[in-house]
Design a protein around this motif. Structure first.
Motif, PDB file in Angstrom:
ATOM      1  N   MET A  69       0.813  -1.215   0.000  1.00 40.44           N
ATOM      2  CA  MET A  69       0.000   0.000   0.000  1.00 40.44           C
ATOM      3  C   MET A  69       0.849   1.268   0.000  1.00 40.44           C
ATOM      4  O   MET A  69       0.354   2.353  -0.281  1.00 40.44           O
ATOM      5  CB  MET A  69      -0.995   0.005   1.166  1.00 40.44           C
ATOM      6  N   GLY A  70       2.141   1.137   0.260  1.00 44.83           N
ATOM      7  CA  GLY A  70       3.030   2.277   0.119  1.00 44.83           C
ATOM      8  C   GLY A  70       3.106   2.784  -1.307  1.00 44.83           C
ATOM      9  O   GLY A  70       3.425   3.954  -1.552  1.00 44.83           O
ATOM     10  N   ASN A  71       2.787   1.908  -2.266  1.00 41.89           N
ATOM     11  CA  ASN A  71       2.815   2.304  -3.666  1.00 41.89           C
ATOM     12  C   ASN A  71       1.705   3.291  -4.013  1.00 41.89           C
ATOM     13  O   ASN A  71       1.758   3.937  -5.058  1.00 41.89           O
ATOM     14  CB  ASN A  71       2.698   1.059  -4.563  1.00 41.89           C
ATOM     15  N   LEU A  72       0.697   3.386  -3.140  1.00 45.49           N
ATOM     16  CA  LEU A  72      -0.377   4.359  -3.374  1.00 45.49           C
ATOM     17  C   LEU A  72       0.063   5.786  -3.053  1.00 45.49           C
ATOM     18  O   LEU A  72      -0.588   6.747  -3.466  1.00 45.49           O
ATOM     19  CB  LEU A  72      -1.600   4.013  -2.516  1.00 45.49           C
ATOM     20  N   VAL A  73       1.146   5.917  -2.297  1.00 47.72           N
ATOM     21  CA  VAL A  73       1.636   7.241  -1.901  1.00 47.72           C
ATOM     22  C   VAL A  73       2.515   7.798  -3.021  1.00 47.72           C
ATOM     23  O   VAL A  73       3.592   7.276  -3.295  1.00 47.72           O
ATOM     24  CB  VAL A  73       2.426   7.170  -0.580  1.00 47.72           C
ATOM     25  N   THR A  74       2.058   8.849  -3.648  1.00 45.41           N
ATOM     26  CA  THR A  74       2.812   9.449  -4.747  1.00 45.41           C
ATOM     27  C   THR A  74       3.939  10.329  -4.203  1.00 45.41           C
ATOM     28  O   THR A  74       3.973  10.657  -3.017  1.00 45.41           O
ATOM     29  CB  THR A  74       1.882  10.315  -5.619  1.00 45.41           C
ATOM     30  N   ASP A  75       4.829  10.730  -5.102  1.00 44.77           N
ATOM     31  CA  ASP A  75       5.907  11.646  -4.700  1.00 44.77           C
ATOM     32  C   ASP A  75       5.330  12.974  -4.206  1.00 44.77           C
ATOM     33  O   ASP A  75       5.854  13.579  -3.266  1.00 44.77           O
ATOM     34  CB  ASP A  75       6.845  11.898  -5.890  1.00 44.77           C
ATOM     35  N   GLU A  76       4.232  13.421  -4.829  1.00 44.75           N
ATOM     36  CA  GLU A  76       3.592  14.670  -4.406  1.00 44.75           C
ATOM     37  C   GLU A  76       3.049  14.543  -2.979  1.00 44.75           C
ATOM     38  O   GLU A  76       3.195  15.453  -2.163  1.00 44.75           O
ATOM     39  CB  GLU A  76       2.447  15.015  -5.362  1.00 44.75           C
ATOM     40  N   MET A  77       2.435  13.413  -2.683  1.00 43.34           N
ATOM     41  CA  MET A  77       1.925  13.186  -1.333  1.00 43.34           C
ATOM     42  C   MET A  77       3.049  13.165  -0.318  1.00 43.34           C
ATOM     43  O   MET A  77       2.966  13.784   0.747  1.00 43.34           O
ATOM     44  CB  MET A  77       1.146  11.872  -1.277  1.00 43.34           C
ATOM     45  N   LEU A  78       4.122  12.458  -0.640  1.00 40.77           N
ATOM     46  CA  LEU A  78       5.230  12.347   0.296  1.00 40.77           C
ATOM     47  C   LEU A  78       5.859  13.704   0.571  1.00 40.77           C
ATOM     48  O   LEU A  78       6.246  14.005   1.711  1.00 40.77           O
ATOM     49  CB  LEU A  78       6.286  11.381  -0.246  1.00 40.77           C
ATOM     50  N   GLU A  79       5.936  14.548  -0.443  1.00 40.02           N
ATOM     51  CA  GLU A  79       6.511  15.887  -0.255  1.00 40.02           C
ATOM     52  C   GLU A  79       5.681  16.708   0.724  1.00 40.02           C
ATOM     53  O   GLU A  79       6.213  17.538   1.478  1.00 40.02           O
ATOM     54  CB  GLU A  79       6.618  16.610  -1.592  1.00 40.02           C
ATOM     55  N   ALA A  80       4.373  16.484   0.737  1.00 37.35           N
ATOM     56  CA  ALA A  80       3.509  17.205   1.674  1.00 37.35           C
ATOM     57  C   ALA A  80       3.710  16.726   3.108  1.00 37.35           C
ATOM     58  O   ALA A  80       3.526  17.485   4.060  1.00 37.35           O
ATOM     59  CB  ALA A  80       2.050  17.036   1.271  1.00 37.35           C
ATOM     60  N   TYR A  81       4.089  15.476   3.253  1.00 32.84           N
ATOM     61  CA  TYR A  81       4.253  14.883   4.581  1.00 32.84           C
ATOM     62  C   TYR A  81       5.685  14.938   5.106  1.00 32.84           C
ATOM     63  O   TYR A  81       5.889  14.822   6.316  1.00 32.84           O
ATOM     64  CB  TYR A  81       3.842  13.408   4.538  1.00 32.84           C
ATOM     65  N   ALA A  82       6.676  15.070   4.239  1.00 30.04           N
ATOM     66  CA  ALA A  82       8.055  14.851   4.679  1.00 30.04           C
ATOM     67  C   ALA A  82       9.036  15.815   4.021  1.00 30.04           C
ATOM     68  O   ALA A  82       8.784  16.356   2.948  1.00 30.04           O
ATOM     69  CB  ALA A  82       8.464  13.407   4.352  1.00 30.04           C
ATOM     70  N   VAL A  83      10.169  15.996   4.711  1.00 31.12           N
ATOM     71  CA  VAL A  83      11.320  16.701   4.151  1.00 31.12           C
ATOM     72  C   VAL A  83      12.451  15.678   4.067  1.00 31.12           C
ATOM     73  O   VAL A  83      12.863  15.116   5.082  1.00 31.12           O
ATOM     74  CB  VAL A  83      11.752  17.878   5.048  1.00 31.12           C
ATOM     75  N   ILE A  84      12.937  15.424   2.864  1.00 35.87           N
ATOM     76  CA  ILE A  84      13.971  14.411   2.649  1.00 35.87           C
ATOM     77  C   ILE A  84      15.093  15.026   1.828  1.00 35.87           C
ATOM     78  O   ILE A  84      14.848  15.604   0.769  1.00 35.87           O
ATOM     79  CB  ILE A  84      13.402  13.183   1.914  1.00 35.87           C
ATOM     80  N   ALA A  85      16.330  14.923   2.302  1.00 33.83           N
ATOM     81  CA  ALA A  85      17.463  15.512   1.592  1.00 33.83           C
ATOM     82  C   ALA A  85      18.760  14.887   2.074  1.00 33.83           C
ATOM     83  O   ALA A  85      18.794  14.197   3.106  1.00 33.83           O
ATOM     84  CB  ALA A  85      17.500  17.021   1.816  1.00 33.83           C
ATOM     85  N   LYS A  86      19.827  15.143   1.348  1.00 32.58           N
ATOM     86  CA  LYS A  86      21.161  14.744   1.785  1.00 32.58           C
ATOM     87  C   LYS A  86      21.645  15.720   2.857  1.00 32.58           C
ATOM     88  O   LYS A  86      21.088  16.830   2.995  1.00 32.58           O
ATOM     89  CB  LYS A  86      22.109  14.705   0.591  1.00 32.58           C
ATOM     90  N   PRO A  87      22.671  15.347   3.623  1.00 31.56           N
ATOM     91  CA  PRO A  87      23.082  16.168   4.781  1.00 31.56           C
ATOM     92  C   PRO A  87      23.365  17.631   4.463  1.00 31.56           C
ATOM     93  O   PRO A  87      23.001  18.521   5.242  1.00 31.56           O
ATOM     94  CB  PRO A  87      24.333  15.447   5.284  1.00 31.56           C
ATOM     95  N   ASP A  88      24.009  17.915   3.338  1.00 28.71           N
ATOM     96  CA  ASP A  88      24.358  19.304   3.044  1.00 28.71           C
ATOM     97  C   ASP A  88      23.138  20.150   2.689  1.00 28.71           C
ATOM     98  O   ASP A  88      23.140  21.375   2.850  1.00 28.71           O
ATOM     99  CB  ASP A  88      25.391  19.367   1.907  1.00 28.71           C
ATOM    100  N   ALA A  89      22.074  19.500   2.217  1.00 28.45           N
ATOM    101  CA  ALA A  89      20.877  20.236   1.800  1.00 28.45           C
ATOM    102  C   ALA A  89      19.778  20.228   2.855  1.00 28.45           C
ATOM    103  O   ALA A  89      18.835  21.025   2.761  1.00 28.45           O
ATOM    104  CB  ALA A  89      20.331  19.643   0.493  1.00 28.45           C
TER     105      ALA A  89
END
Length: 325
Positions: free
Chosen positions: A264-284
């Protein structure tokens, strides 16, 4: 647990958030208080209703004494299914009951701290017996802080009215925080004659970090599955709807009934995840966090479950940079 809390202090965290999963967060806080000197310990969250206010009052009082004022009581109501089917409790209107609970806590603490006669007569809780033998007496640090877990509008209003701080819970989208949480926290604050600056605001949503592209992909997949888990519960139906996404709460719930927890994780789009989370590499990551949270919250919560490939030195550097936001 003592090792993890000591590590948090060593790396520069201001505090630790202790979950109630298989171990009571009060037990974790006691273990951490003994081996640390500066880091705060918040129960996040301590499920209130299975315990009487008196039992919780004793736990929080003792932990605040043991830690020298570093314990923060983060409490929440929990959902009906867990209260009735896991804890075996009756279910009462949660906002009204929580208001009574917090008022009862403070009446008990007022008795211990200031010698006020205990005579609390609430809707759900009544406390009018306190003999010297059972009175722990005043604390130099005073009352423990109360941070209330609040997601929906009426609990947010109660939080603004009575609590010292706000626990948003996970996962919360930026839109829900801006359009539902903050306005209702302010309604509650107005009732108590306070402003938003008088309430410690916790950060919302997930924070992920990895040192490589493969690590980022792993974090993204894991967070999509976690968002889907929460999105399957009725409490998050309105949050999904307000964004106008094509996927609904029932879509996720249907997959849980088929035990398709990973799929069911496949139902979560990249747009949805961006609304819920901040994900980046350490420098960013610090810059990304500043863009999302800067000037809006007092505290953000990092769960290193969603960190991939970072050394303790890198984590410590990140903490220092995030504190400067």
């Amino acid at each position: 647990m003592p090792d993890e809390i000591a590590r948090a202090e060593r790396l520069g965290y201001d505090g630790t958030t202790l979950l109630e999963l298989t171990v009571p967060p009060t037990l974790s806080a006691a273990a951490g208080a003994i081996v640390t000197e500066k880091v705060k310990m918040m129960s996040g969250v301590f499920v209130a209703f299975p315990r009487s206010p008196m039992a919780t009052a004793y736990d929080a009082w003792s932990l605040n004494e043991l830690s020298g004022g570093r314990f923060q009581l983060g409490i929440g109501s929990q959902i009906k299914a867990h209260l009735t089917r896991r804890f075996g409790m009756d279910f009462q209107p949660p906002v009204r009951r929580m208001k009574d609970y917090i008022n009862a806590l403070r009446a008990i603490w007022d008795c211990w701290q200031n010698g006020t006669k205990l005579d609390y007569d609430g809707v759900y809780y009544k406390h009018n017996l306190m003999i010297p033998y059972y009175n722990p007496g005043p604390l130099e640090s005073g009352f423990p802080e109360i941070h209330l877990a609040a997601i929906n509008k009426f609990m947010c209003r109660l939080c603004g009215d009575l609590a010292d701080g706000h626990l948003p819970g996970d996962p919360i989208t930026w839109k829900w925080h801006e359009e539902v949480m903050l306005p209702n926290l302010e309604i509650g604050l107005e009732r108590s004659g306070r402003k938003l600056k008088d309430l410690e605001l916790g950060g919302y949503g997930f924070i992920g970090c990895a040192t490589s592209d493969a690590g980022i992909d792993k974090v993204v997949q894991g967070l999509k599955e976690r968002v889907a888990l929460y999105a399957s519960t009725p409490e998050y139906k309105e949050m999904l709807s307000m964004h106008g996404w094509t996927v609904s709460q029932e879509d996720f719930a249907a997959m849980t009934r088929e035990n398709k927890w990973e799929e069911m994780g496949n139902l979560v789009t990249d747009e949805m995840l961006e609304a819920y989370a901040v994900i980046a590499k350490p420098d960013a990551l610090p810059g990304a966090l500043k863009k999302r949270y800067g000037g809006k919250v007092d505290r953000i919560q990092i769960d290193e479950t969603w960190f991939e490939g970072l050394s303790d030195e890198q984590v410590s550097k990140l903490i220092t940079e995030i504190k400067e936001i």
